[in-house]
Scaffold this motif. Structure first.
Motif, short mmCIF file in Angstrom:
data_model
loop_
_atom_site.label_atom_id
_atom_site.label_comp_id
_atom_site.label_asym_id
_atom_site.label_seq_id
_atom_site.Cartn_x
_atom_site.Cartn_y
_atom_site.Cartn_z
N LEU A 29 -7.00 12.86 -0.65
CA LEU A 29 -7.11 13.93 -1.65
C LEU A 29 -6.64 13.45 -3.02
O LEU A 29 -7.22 13.84 -4.05
N SER A 30 -5.60 12.58 -3.03
CA SER A 30 -5.13 12.08 -4.33
C SER A 30 -6.19 11.18 -4.98
O SER A 30 -6.32 11.17 -6.22
N LEU A 31 -6.97 10.46 -4.17
CA LEU A 31 -8.04 9.61 -4.73
C LEU A 31 -9.15 10.46 -5.35
O LEU A 31 -9.80 10.04 -6.30
N LEU A 32 -9.36 11.63 -4.79
CA LEU A 32 -10.42 12.50 -5.31
C LEU A 32 -9.97 13.31 -6.52
O LEU A 32 -10.82 13.80 -7.28
N SER A 33 -8.66 13.43 -6.69
CA SER A 33 -8.19 14.23 -7.83
C SER A 33 -8.07 13.39 -9.09
O SER A 33 -7.89 13.90 -10.16
N HIS A 64 -7.10 2.21 -3.71
CA HIS A 64 -5.73 2.34 -3.21
C HIS A 64 -5.59 1.41 -2.01
O HIS A 64 -6.57 1.07 -1.34
N ILE A 65 -4.35 0.98 -1.75
CA ILE A 65 -4.05 0.09 -0.62
C ILE A 65 -3.01 0.76 0.25
O ILE A 65 -2.07 1.39 -0.27
N SER A 66 -3.18 0.66 1.55
CA SER A 66 -2.11 1.11 2.43
C SER A 66 -1.83 0.03 3.45
O SER A 66 -2.67 -0.84 3.71
N ARG A 107 -0.05 -4.44 -8.10
CA ARG A 107 -0.66 -3.16 -7.71
C ARG A 107 0.32 -2.25 -6.97
O ARG A 107 -0.10 -1.32 -6.26
N HIS A 108 1.62 -2.49 -7.13
CA HIS A 108 2.62 -1.79 -6.32
C HIS A 108 2.53 -0.27 -6.42
O HIS A 108 2.84 0.43 -5.48
N GLU A 109 2.06 0.23 -7.58
CA GLU A 109 1.95 1.69 -7.74
C GLU A 109 0.80 2.26 -6.93
O GLU A 109 0.70 3.48 -6.75
N HIS A 110 -0.07 1.38 -6.44
CA HIS A 110 -1.23 1.83 -5.66
C HIS A 110 -1.13 1.39 -4.21
O HIS A 110 -2.14 1.21 -3.54
N ILE A 111 0.10 1.19 -3.72
CA ILE A 111 0.32 0.78 -2.32
C ILE A 111 1.17 1.82 -1.61
O ILE A 111 2.20 2.25 -2.13
N SER A 112 0.74 2.23 -0.43
CA SER A 112 1.51 3.15 0.40
C SER A 112 1.75 2.52 1.76
O SER A 112 0.91 1.78 2.27
N GLY A 113 2.88 2.83 2.36
CA GLY A 113 3.18 2.39 3.72
C GLY A 113 3.25 3.58 4.65
O GLY A 113 4.05 4.50 4.42
N SER A 167 -12.27 4.31 -2.53
CA SER A 167 -12.02 3.36 -1.44
C SER A 167 -10.53 3.16 -1.19
O SER A 167 -9.73 3.08 -2.12
N LEU A 168 -10.19 3.09 0.09
CA LEU A 168 -8.84 2.79 0.53
C LEU A 168 -8.90 1.55 1.42
O LEU A 168 -9.74 1.46 2.31
#
Length: 495
Positions: A491-495, A227-229, A255-261, A176-177
């Motif tokens: 793809l990173s979530l699936l790996s 993951h969060i974006s 959760r900063h390591e799991h946040i993308s902008g 989930s994202l």
């Protein structure tokens, strides 16, 4: 269309052109369409509001949910988004939709979230609980469908419980994202809502759905998602601290390591060379034609026809967030520079009244139109010399990107997506040809006026101004780059 084996379910409360209250509606059409052009099999789940059902042809029933307690019975339909709603670079990719047909919850007059008087529906927790529940069901081994996503992409609070339902599902489930389009809207409800929506009592915890004594749909998404974006790199940093964390900053910082902008793209319809709404089409190769749009805008709004007086445009909601109160304070000083103002929007009643009053007192130099007018919004982008966006915060923003594509250098507050997409005009950025607008720091009327003065001074240097216009028009704000960034996250979530 052949796909690369990556299936994504995009869960959203709105999608253009079927229903839209803001930028999320545009994103929900454009991003999945752009993903499909990258061979991702993206499909969208939406509620079956009356305008959604009325706007779709060839709907087919593909599943029934008679016993999704505590929710009323519902039916899942499939259809394709009308082609004018696909925001990919070729609008031909017909986007597959799943529609939740539940008349008890969705078939009513009013908007997606509020009644005809603007009050929130009292059963919004149940309405968007159902959206989240079915999103989670389709993303798990409990799905009745042959097609299964490997990733479920949730958007804003209305789909925030999808990751929570998935967390407590014991079988196979998708990654989930959770995407935050605006953290200020959090979907908070009384504590007993947790049990009412069929979630376990242990989920009502600081490490879970609990948010200052209430339950929050968005908090659930941010806590349970893999993951969060959010919609710009700067906003991703800003929400990890006060005040823009709106009480979620502790969780987000943890959760900063799991946040993308990832900055949103803009739809291909915003193109001055093909725009049917403007007076004369133009491109980076014939910038002189832009002047005809300025004359047309001045004539339409009753502004004085003055080619050498800079015309500032603004389009948006009249709210504290958007900074219109500051603009109101300094409007007389702007016209004294001299400069003109063309403003389109609606919102706060007091701001509407005050803006209309000052336009009446300064007719010929300030024009204000209350409401929304798509054609006029396009003409302001094409006809203005510079575009004003003094937002206090702005997760991404679209108009500053439209403006650059239209050769209308924007003037923006240095926040969120605005400072990620606009490069301030300075000697170094003019030399490297990256300058595309004007930024100011610290949200005061004095700083805004200072930036406007700087913009006016630059406007009168025609060589520099033309370079600014060309720099902005040469930038790539298409959805393809954003879609590729999301594909990498999947793809990173699936790996």
């Amino acid at each position: 269309m052949a796909h690369n084996g990556l299936n994504v379910l995009f869960v959203t409360p709105e999608i253009y052109p079927l229903n839209k209250t803001g930028g999320l509606g545009d994103v929900s059409a454009a991003l999945p369409a752009a993903l499909r052009e990258l061979k991702v099999d993206a499909r969208v789940l939406i509620p079956g509001y009356p305008q959604v059902l009325a706007g779709l042809k060839n709907k087919q029933k593909i599943a029934e949910f008679p016993d999704q307690a505590p929710f009323p019975p519902s039916v899942l339909l499939s259809a394709k988004l009308p082609s004018d709603g696909c925001g990919g670079e070729n609008g031909s990719a017909r986007l597959p939709l799943f529609i939740i047909d539940c008349p008890v919850l969705f078939c009513r007059e009013g908007g997606p979230y509020t009644d005809t008087s603007g009050r929130s529906w009292t059963d919004n927790a149940l309405r968007f609980g159902l959206l989240s529940k079915i999103g989670a069901l389709l993303a798990s081994d409990a799905s009745p469908l042959f097609w299964r996503p490997q990733v479920v992409h949730c958007n804003d609070w209305q789909s925030g419980l999808v990751p929570a339902y998935l967390h407590f599902h014991s079988g196979e489930k998708a990654a989930s994202l959770m995407t935050i389009h605006n953290l200020a809207f959090q979907g908070t409800f009384p504590p007993d809502t947790v049990a009412e929506l069929g979630l376990p009592t242990e989920s009502f915890d600081m490490n879970g759905l609990e948010y200052y004594g209430s339950m929050s749909f968005l908090k659930g998404g941010l806590y349970y998602a893999d993951h969060i974006s959010t919609v710009s790199p700067t906003y991703a940093r800003e929400i990890q601290t006060e005040p823009l964390g709106f009480g979620m900053e502790g969780l987000l910082a943890a959760r900063h390591e799991h946040i993308s902008g990832i900055v949103n793209g803009i739809a291909s319809e915003w193109n001055p060379s093909t725009d049917p709404h403007i007076a004369r089409n133009y491109a980076i190769t014939n910038l002189a034609a832009k002047a005809d749009n300025k004359i047309a805008l001045q004539q339409l709004l009753g502004l004085r026809i003055e080619a050498d007086t800079p015309l500032f445009g603004a389009v948006g909601r009249f709210t504290h967030q958007k900074g219109y109160d500051l603009l109101l304070k300094i409007a007389p000083q702007i016209t004294d520079l001299p400069a003109q103002l063309a403003i389109l929007g609606s919102g706060d009643a007091i701001l509407e009244q005050e803006l209309a009053r000052i336009a009446k007192n300064r007719s010929g130099t300030i024009a204000v139109r209350i409401g929304f007018d798509e054609k006029l919004a396009h003409l302001i982008e094409a006809g203005a010399d510079s575009f004003l966006m003094p937002s206090r915060f702005e997760p991404c923003g679209l108009n500053q990107m439209y403006s650059q594509r239209y050769g209308t250098p924007p003037l923006v507050h240095a926040t969120g997506g605005l400072c990620d997409t606009v490069v301030d005009c300075a000697p170094a950025t003019l030399t490297d040809r990256s300058a595309s607008g004007f930024l100011f720091n610290d949200m005061t009327s004095g700083n805004l006026l200072g930036a406007i003065r700087r913009t006016v001074d630059t406007y009168h240097d025609k060589t520099v101004w033309r370079q600014l216009m060309r720099n902005g028009m040469a930038k790539d704000f298409s959805w393809r780059a954003s879609a590729e960034a999301y594909r990498k996250i999947y793809l990173s979530l699936l790996s």
